[in-house]
Design an enzyme around this catalytic site. Structure first.
Site, PDB file in Angstrom:
ATOM      1  N   HIS A 100      -4.185  -5.534  25.244  1.00 27.44           N
ATOM      2  CA  HIS A 100      -3.212  -5.393  26.336  1.00 27.44           C
ATOM      3  C   HIS A 100      -1.956  -4.672  25.861  1.00 27.44           C
ATOM      4  O   HIS A 100      -0.857  -4.933  26.343  1.00 27.44           O
ATOM      5  CB  HIS A 100      -2.849  -6.771  26.891  1.00 27.44           C
ATOM      6  CG  HIS A 100      -3.971  -7.456  27.597  1.00 27.44           C
ATOM      7  ND1 HIS A 100      -5.066  -7.976  26.932  1.00 27.44           N
ATOM      8  CD2 HIS A 100      -4.200  -7.690  28.919  1.00 27.44           C
ATOM      9  CE1 HIS A 100      -5.897  -8.511  27.815  1.00 27.44           C
ATOM     10  NE2 HIS A 100      -5.396  -8.349  29.026  1.00 27.44           N
ATOM     11  N   ASP A 110      -3.131 -14.187  41.499  1.00 25.29           N
ATOM     12  CA  ASP A 110      -1.774 -13.755  41.136  1.00 25.29           C
ATOM     13  C   ASP A 110      -0.830 -13.748  42.341  1.00 25.29           C
ATOM     14  O   ASP A 110       0.321 -14.179  42.236  1.00 25.29           O
ATOM     15  CB  ASP A 110      -1.817 -12.365  40.482  1.00 25.29           C
ATOM     16  CG  ASP A 110      -2.061 -12.444  38.976  1.00 25.29           C
ATOM     17  OD1 ASP A 110      -2.263 -13.560  38.451  1.00 25.29           O
ATOM     18  OD2 ASP A 110      -2.037 -11.390  38.308  1.00 25.29           O
ATOM     19  N   LYS A 157       0.842 -17.570  34.298  1.00 26.21           N
ATOM     20  CA  LYS A 157       1.557 -16.412  34.852  1.00 26.21           C
ATOM     21  C   LYS A 157       0.962 -15.944  36.160  1.00 26.21           C
ATOM     22  O   LYS A 157      -0.198 -16.147  36.454  1.00 26.21           O
ATOM     23  CB  LYS A 157       1.449 -15.249  33.867  1.00 26.21           C
ATOM     24  CG  LYS A 157       2.227 -15.471  32.616  1.00 26.21           C
ATOM     25  CD  LYS A 157       2.357 -14.202  31.823  1.00 26.21           C
ATOM     26  CE  LYS A 157       1.116 -13.851  31.060  1.00 26.21           C
ATOM     27  NZ  LYS A 157       1.344 -12.819  30.056  1.00 26.21           N
ATOM     28  N   THR A 177     -12.925 -16.907  41.453  1.00 32.68           N
ATOM     29  CA  THR A 177     -14.306 -16.574  41.839  1.00 32.68           C
ATOM     30  C   THR A 177     -14.855 -15.333  41.141  1.00 32.68           C
ATOM     31  O   THR A 177     -15.933 -14.866  41.485  1.00 32.68           O
ATOM     32  CB  THR A 177     -14.404 -16.356  43.358  1.00 32.68           C
ATOM     33  OG1 THR A 177     -13.546 -15.263  43.696  1.00 32.68           O
ATOM     34  CG2 THR A 177     -14.017 -17.594  44.138  1.00 32.68           C
TER      35      THR A 177
END
Ligand SMILES: NC(=O)c1ccc[n+]([C@@H]2O[C@H](COP(=O)([O-])OP(=O)(O)OC[C@H]3O[C@@H](n4cnc5c(N)ncnc54)[C@H](O)[C@@H]3O)[C@@H](O)[C@H]2O)c1
Ligand SMILES: [Zn+2]
Length: 387
Positions: A258, A111, A144, A131
């Site tokens: 979410h 991110d 995003k 990872t």
């Protein structure tokens, strides 16, 4: 005036990525050779575990790279980290297109590198090497990125799909058990909203998937449950995102799990991991569906048992507190243009959107979430929360 832009993604599932004989890591998007200096950003743990192999890879292949190592963990998903990356991109003279940085790490690192790349020169391409299980099956496909800001999750961020993502399942073999469980929280979401076969795999193999870290003990050439779970989760996500990459439609079934979790996750930080809170939100939303008669008690119990089988807790005191749930829903509604757009299950693998959830329904669901705190697998749930 209208303009449109085609987005080309390479999402490559690959084995033995850091083997110097494997060209993929060194290639540019479109599999072109890389000749100029690029930045490789790793998170601290990745550097500790794989740093030597990664440095050896670039050195043996005579590729020019500079390194930057940053801390993982959601408390480090900050604008400061983005600016540190931008500074290094500038120092090494990163070009507009030809020298995309490579992000090797978990979802947090992906991110922050994604956000720095999207801001640098108003946007440069970058390459993702996730990872963690969570980053491999969820963030890997996403357009995003973002950072936490003023106590809110991902409050600042951009859309910037990376043209190249390399997914090597063997890299997650070193993850602590808890990180595997957290990643499986996102697989549970995908299973519940659209993939009953994935749900059955999680139901049947949950404890083994955690213990084996999805490796199937077979050097990657198999069709065992680990590979199957990963493949189904990634392709399910890709299928959903392709329809609505820029989220012009605010009704997204992949937002299942979410709705209540973002506020709770930030409040609990760093005690709960992302996928852990997502799994609890999945269970809470299943309670709401159960109370509307859209899930049977037997289906609900399968969901709770599968969650527990993967080592994930179905509830937490914050999910049992109606005032927290109301506040969380109110914040998420601002993100959905003041609509609930709440995804509810209609059986396992099918969904509908609702916009008429009441406070009373939340109160009743919170009571079931309280019962789930108090009962283990052998306990009997009233399932109605006294409502
Ligand atoms: N952009 C998106 O669409 C998207 C989607 C899903 C999640 N996310 C974000 O991802 C974040 C969570 O990602 P995460 O769960 O990967 O957390 P993370 O990046 O913090 O990684 C978890 C921990 O694992 C360590 N680690 C990474 N790779 C490892 C390895 N191979 N072996 C051992 N340890 C390793 C990291 O250093 C870190 O300590 C959240 O901030 C979430 O918002 C973003
Ligand atoms: Zn998520």
């Amino acid at each position: 005036m209208t303009a449109s832009r085609q987005v080309d993604y390479e999402i490559i599932e690959i084995y033995d990525l850091f083997n110097p004989g494997n060209p993929e890591l060194g290639l540019l998007p479109g599999r072109k050779p890389s000749k100029l200096t690029r930045l490789v950003v790793m998170d601290h743990t990745v550097d500790e575990i794989f740093g030597e192999r990664i440095r050896n890879y670039f050195s043996v292949n005579r590729l020019f790279v500079e390194y930057l190592t940053l801390p993982g963990g959601d408390e480090n998903k900050t604008l400061d980290q983005v600016l540190r990356i931008a500074r290094r991109l500038s120092e090494i003279g990163t070009h507009r297109v030809g020298t995309p940085p490579i992000a090797i790490g978990g979802g947090v690192l992906q991110d922050v590198v994604g956000m720095a790349s999207s801001l640098y020169r108003r946007g440069i391409p970058y390459v993702r090497v996730p990872t963690t299980l969570l980053a491999q099956i969820d963030g890997s496909v996403s357009a995003k990125n973002g950072v936490n800001y003023e106590g809110f999750r991902n409050r600042l961020g951009t859309f910037a799909p990376p043209p190249r993502t390399l997914i090597d399942r063997s890299l997650i073999a070193t993850l602590p058990e808890r990180q595997i469980q957290s990643g499986l929280g996102e697989a549970l979401k995908m299973a519940l909203i659209k993939d009953p076969v994935l749900f059955e795999l999680l139901e049947e193999h949950g404890p083994q998937l955690v213990a084996d870290r999805l490796q199937d003990s077979d050097n990657g050439n198999d069709a065992g449950p680990g590979r199957e779970v990963m493949h189904r989760a990634i392709s399910g996500m890709a299928e959903e995102l392709q329809k609505n990459l820029w989220e012009t439609d605010l009704r997204r079934i992949v937002d299942y799990g979410h709705t209540f979790s973002p506020v709770i996750e930030m409040q609990a930080l760093p005690a709960l991991l992302h996928g852990e809170v997502v799994a609890m939100d999945c269970v809470l939303s299943a309670v709401l569906a159960l109370h509307r008669g859209m899930l049977t008690p037997a289906q609900f119990e399968r969901i709770v048992n599968t969650t527990r089988g993967m080592g994930l807790a179905p509830s937490h005191p914050m999910f049992a507190d109606p005032s927290v749930l109301r506040r969380a829903l109110a914040d998420t509604m601002r993100h959905r243009d003041n609509q609930q757009h709440l995804t509810l299950l209609q059986g396992i693998g099918r969904t509908i959107f609702v916009n008429d959830l009441t406070d009373t329904e939340l109160d009743c669901a919170a009571q079931v979430m309280t019962e789930l705190l108090e009962t283990d697998e052998s306990g009997v749930l009233s399932l109605q929360g006294g409502c």
